[in-house]
Design an enzyme around this catalytic site. Structure first.
Site, PDB file in Angstrom:
ATOM      1  N   ARG A  15       0.812  -1.218   0.000  1.00 28.38           N
ATOM      2  CA  ARG A  15       0.000   0.000   0.000  1.00 28.38           C
ATOM      3  C   ARG A  15       0.853   1.278   0.000  1.00 28.38           C
ATOM      4  O   ARG A  15       0.510   2.275   0.629  1.00 28.38           O
ATOM      5  CB  ARG A  15      -0.970  -0.008   1.198  1.00 28.38           C
ATOM      6  N   LYS A  18      -1.039   4.460  -1.117  1.00 23.21           N
ATOM      7  CA  LYS A  18      -1.969   4.952  -0.105  1.00 23.21           C
ATOM      8  C   LYS A  18      -1.199   5.777   0.939  1.00 23.21           C
ATOM      9  O   LYS A  18      -1.576   6.898   1.260  1.00 23.21           O
ATOM     10  CB  LYS A  18      -2.661   3.760   0.561  1.00 23.21           C
ATOM     11  N   LYS A 114     -20.385   3.621  -6.953  1.00 27.42           N
ATOM     12  CA  LYS A 114     -19.833   2.283  -7.137  1.00 27.42           C
ATOM     13  C   LYS A 114     -19.544   2.021  -8.604  1.00 27.42           C
ATOM     14  O   LYS A 114     -20.351   2.341  -9.471  1.00 27.42           O
ATOM     15  CB  LYS A 114     -20.841   1.248  -6.644  1.00 27.42           C
ATOM     16  N   CYS A 516      -8.581   1.183   1.526  1.00 26.82           N
ATOM     17  CA  CYS A 516      -8.407  -0.183   1.054  1.00 26.82           C
ATOM     18  C   CYS A 516      -9.130  -1.147   1.981  1.00 26.82           C
ATOM     19  O   CYS A 516      -9.311  -0.855   3.158  1.00 26.82           O
ATOM     20  CB  CYS A 516      -6.926  -0.541   1.033  1.00 26.82           C
ATOM     21  N   HIS A 642     -30.808  -2.231   7.798  1.00 24.05           N
ATOM     22  CA  HIS A 642     -30.151  -0.971   7.444  1.00 24.05           C
ATOM     23  C   HIS A 642     -29.513  -1.118   6.075  1.00 24.05           C
ATOM     24  O   HIS A 642     -28.837  -2.104   5.788  1.00 24.05           O
ATOM     25  CB  HIS A 642     -29.078  -0.621   8.478  1.00 24.05           C
ATOM     26  N   HIS A 695     -21.002  10.367   7.427  1.00 23.36           N
ATOM     27  CA  HIS A 695     -19.687  10.252   6.792  1.00 23.36           C
ATOM     28  C   HIS A 695     -18.964  11.587   6.773  1.00 23.36           C
ATOM     29  O   HIS A 695     -17.804  11.664   6.390  1.00 23.36           O
ATOM     30  CB  HIS A 695     -19.834   9.712   5.363  1.00 23.36           C
ATOM     31  N   CYS A 727     -26.141   6.403   8.906  1.00 23.16           N
ATOM     32  CA  CYS A 727     -25.274   5.213   8.955  1.00 23.16           C
ATOM     33  C   CYS A 727     -24.614   5.169  10.326  1.00 23.16           C
ATOM     34  O   CYS A 727     -24.945   5.982  11.197  1.00 23.16           O
ATOM     35  CB  CYS A 727     -24.244   5.274   7.824  1.00 23.16           C
TER      36      CYS A 727
HETATM   37  N1  GLN Z   1     -24.293  -1.332  11.899  1.00 28.09           N
HETATM   38  C1  GLN Z   1     -23.209  -0.820  11.143  1.00 28.09           C
HETATM   39  C2  GLN Z   1     -22.653   0.434  11.793  1.00 28.09           C
HETATM   40  O1  GLN Z   1     -23.369   1.139  12.390  1.00 28.09           O
HETATM   41  C3  GLN Z   1     -23.615  -0.534   9.732  1.00 28.09           C
HETATM   42  C4  GLN Z   1     -22.440  -0.109   8.896  1.00 28.09           C
HETATM   43  C5  GLN Z   1     -22.754   0.111   7.442  1.00 28.09           C
HETATM   44  O2  GLN Z   1     -23.874   0.153   7.034  1.00 28.09           O
HETATM   45  N2  GLN Z   1     -21.750   0.277   6.621  1.00 28.09           N
HETATM   46  O3  GLN Z   1     -21.492   0.734  11.680  1.00 28.09           O
HETATM   47 ZN    ZN Z   2     -24.658   2.192   6.540  1.00 25.86          ZN
END
Ligand code: GLN
Ligand code: ZN
Length: 756
Positions: A15, A18, A114, A516, A642, A695, A727
């Site tokens: 890597r 990276k 993606k 990665c 989810h 994120h 998330c």
């Molecule tokens: N349950 C996971 C979290 O909260 C879900 C992660 C995901 O969807 N990538 O981290």
């Molecule tokens: Zn998620």
């Protein structure tokens, strides 16, 4: 007979790229040092492919960050807001990749998507009205000359004009065909340049040709290439496709003036048929017969058999990889823990080079079956490998329709849960993980290195869990979570606790930019010999009177984020994993956990690219596997799911068929159109559209969340709505995470008053 490679991994065997990138971001090295690292990697790639005897070695497959981002640069499609910054070329490149903050300027990066049905994410080009595309970069020429200096005439690889225009987002009123003339000019110049530089082949990657093509699409493709190919001077042009077959434009491809056509025989279900029905004699068939995206050895007998049939078409055949090998790890030589018994079945990028060379030798031989290369390979596929478990196989075989059906029906369960749980209107929850702080990472590292005992580890993790539960109670969340401190990664954690998976030490592949992943390999039949999350979840539940949600990674995501077996249909493999997870879910339930979430972040990852291939096949078993996990629970148990990418606008009916009680998903970034679609499709489950993006470090204000909730409530009935982030909170710092949740809670408190 010649061999070629469609693309080679480029992050560095350890890597290096990276880490160099990250050093550059931290300003520890300058751009020249970063470029020096990249150059060394390019040289190494050329050398290894030459040493392994590859005839046509790719160049320009190496990228500092992403090949699509390189193409944005090459064709001069840098959006105005980045150009306006007046930065150097390198800084502009990274501003598009990573965003740019300086004083009052706060520019987000270009979005990522993606790359077809893989777990690689590319940077999405944005084309603004009034853009004039023109040849603006020199990287492909530089990398070609680098090879030439070593005495290697490489094959430059570029994302083709059709795929670039199709994958771009048009921010104004533009459309792909508006830019066809610009692209003709650019790609003609590219060919001219390579002709002058002495290239023999130039490869244009056109994976978009394996999608469903409209008549306009075919017209755009043929219009651009009929012009471009007029300017090819002395170079030969290879039109390379992958990830499927070129059903809708095979005839056009064959009748145009390409010198080579690259076809994927691994993922292209109908590729064989097309070739057998006719392939132009004067063209070279670049046959993708060695998988570029899975890690198993090639079956030489099958490939030679294929070759024997195909060579009847009379054209020259070049053996190549089915797609770029950037989706597989560098080399098995860095794996010291995998046993030889396992390794002999595997081929990473470097070993695949050896396979191409072997196949060439065998294809050229009059007596291939007597050569040692053939015999060793033949034996491998003749012997039954370890990892089989007849009990699991029988369990899958014995599955009947009723095993996939949960009773009673959704509406009935909804009533039961309403009375049993007594949750307030607009119940709040999180997706599962809480911040993975440096402290947590240090605890895990210490355990891995054997510096702390299993008991000490457990104690430390439980302490974190307890304070997380306490914090959630203080905040006033309704359905709590343990925080997932015991999990390194949602797939790896489960895979390590189940039987049937293999793990690499250094099998890194690029997921995007500098990120990665090390996907596990599904080796044998999958089963669960002991509970995975039950103790942790029961412990978390013991700390509070509120409901604690058990969280399990779903079977489709487990499968899609691993290298799957090739000796078992994906469906059976998914069902095996589902049965293992079903035991886990039933154990959670038996131990008093009333709410269980099945995470399916990668549910659509392997969704076939073409619409016609989706329903019967992938979706059928993916839905089946998911249902198998939860169909055995009691009516009183509430099942959540989810999903990360709200890109399920086109499979809402199928998501409905998962028969989950609640679904939470990413919505904060999308424009809520998904919610209209849900009501149009009579979506049954209660929904928790994420109200902010976890994120990003940005903390949403209470006001912002209130506004959003009002907008959501115009589309979703109040008694169907949950409130949650989009998330896991894992990537955030604790202060960011708690501040975000506070905004949610205060917004919801006021909303509850308002909707009373
Ligand atoms: N349950 C996971 C979290 O909260 C879900 C992660 C995901 O969807 N990538 O981290
Ligand atoms: Zn998620």
């Amino acid at each position: 007979m010649k061999t070629s490679v469609t693309g080679y991994p480029h992050i560095g065997a350890n890597r290096e790229l990276k880490f160099a990138n990250e050093k550059y971001f931290r300003k520890e090295i300058d751009i020249y040092e970063l470029l020096e690292t990249a150059k060394e990697l390019a040289v190494q790639n050329y050398e290894i492919q030459r040493d392994k005897g590859i005839d046509i070695i790719p160049s320009n497959d190496l990228t500092l960050y992403d090949a699509m981002l390189d193409t944005i640069f090459l064709v001069g499609a840098v959006p105005e807001r980045y150009r306006k910054l007046g930065l150097s070329k390198a800084e502009t490149y990274y501003a598009m990749a990573m965003g740019h903050q300086n004083g009052s300027i706060d520019l987000k990066p270009l979005s990522m998507k993606k790359w077809f049905n893989t777990n690689y994410h590319y940077v999405v080009p944005e084309i603004e009205d009034g853009t004039r595309l023109m040849l603006s970069g020199a990287k492909p020429f530089y990398l070609f000359e680098l090879g030439k200096d070593m005495g290697i005439i490489t094959k430059p690889v570029l994302i083709g004009p059709y795929t670039f225009l199709k994958l771009a987002r048009y921010t104004g009123s533009g459309k792909p065909s508006d830019y066809a003339d610009d692209m003709i000019e650019i790609y003609s110049r590219v060919l001219e340049r390579f002709s002058l530089l002495g290239a023999e082949w130039v490869e244009f990657d056109e994976p978009c040709l394996v999608q469903d093509l409209s008549w306009e699409d075919v017209k755009l493709f043929t219009r651009m290439y009929s012009e471009i190919l007029r300017n090819k001077c002395n170079v030969k042009v290879l039109c390379q496709t992958y990830f499927g077959d070129v059903r809708d434009c095979y005839i056009e491809m064959c009748s145009m003036d390409f010198d080579g056509i690259g076809i994927d025989f691994i993922d292209g279900a109908f590729s064989h048929k097309f070739i057998r029905n006719g392939f132009p004699k004067e063209k070279v068939l670049f046959a993708g017969v060695v998988s570029g995206r899975n890690v198993w050895r090639n079956n030489y007998r099958d490939t030679l058999e294929w070759y024997r049939k195909m060579s009847r078409c009379g054209s020259e055949i070049v053996f190549t990889t089915s797609c770029s090998m950037q989706l597989v790890p560098y080399s098995l030589k860095y794996e010291h823990k995998l046993s030889d018994e396992h390794k002999k079945y595997l081929a990473f990028a470097e070993e695949k080079l050896g396979e191409l060379a072997d196949l060439k030798k065998l294809a050229e031989s009059d007596e291939p079956h007597s050569l040692p290369e053939f015999r060793a390979n033949y034996q491998l596929f003749e012997t039954v490998r370890s990892g089989a478990d007849t009990e699991i196989q029988n369990n899958v075989r014995a599955l009947a329709d009723v095993d996939f059906v949960r009773t009673p029906a959704h509406a009935e369960r909804e009533k039961i849960h309403k009375t049993a749980f007594g949750l307030p209107v607009l119940p709040t929850t999180t997706i599962g993980s809480f911040p993975q702080t440096a402290e947590i990472r240090a605890i895990r590292l210490a355990r891995r290195r054997g510096e702390i005992s299993a008991a000490e580890y457990e104690k430390l993790i439980k302490k974190k869990t307890a304070s997380c539960i306490e914090a959630q109670e203080k905040l006033g969340l309704d359905v709590l979570v343990g925080g997932e401190f015991e999990r390194s990664d949602m797939v790896e954690f489960f895979a390590q606790s189940l039987d049937g998976f293999l793990f690499t030490e250094n099998g890194w592949v690029q997921c995007y930019g500098t990120r990665c992943v090390k996907p596990p390999i599904i080796w044998g039949d999958v089963s669960r010999s002991k509970p995975v999350t039950v103790d942790w979840t029961v412990y978390a539940q013991s700390l509070t009177k509120k409901l604690v949600k058990g969280i399990v990674t779903g079977p489709v995501t487990m499968l899609n984020w691993s290298y799957p077996r090739e000796d078992l249909p994906l469906r059976d493999c998914a069902y095996q994993i589902a049965l293992a997870l079903r035991d886990e879910v039933l154990d959670l339930e038996a131990n008093g956990i009333k709410v269980i979430q099945i995470d399916e972040a990668a549910f659509r990852e392997r969704l076939p690219i073409r619409r016609a291939d989706r329903k019967h096949g992938y979706l059928e078993w993916a839905i089946g596997a998911f249902r198998l996990v939860h169909s055995g629970v009691k009516p009183e148990t509430q099942i959540h799911t989810h999903m990360c990418y709200s890109e399920f606008g086109d499979i809402i009916d199928e998501i409905n068929e998962l028969d989950t009680d609640v679904i939470n998903f990413e919505a904060a970034c999308s424009d809520l159109t998904i919610l209209d679609a849900l009501s149009e499709h009579e979506f049954k489950a209660q929904v928790g559209p994420g109200v902010y993006d976890t994120h990003s470090p940005r903390v949403p204000s209470e006001d912002e969340i209130t506004q959003l909730l009002y907008r959501i409530l115009e589309k979703i009935p109040v008694d169907k709505l949950w409130v949650n982030p989009d998330c896991g909170l894992k990537p955030r710092t604790e202060s960011e995470a708690y501040a975000g949740l506070e905004s949610i809670i205060s917004a919801v408190k006021k909303m509850r008053e308002a909707v009373k």
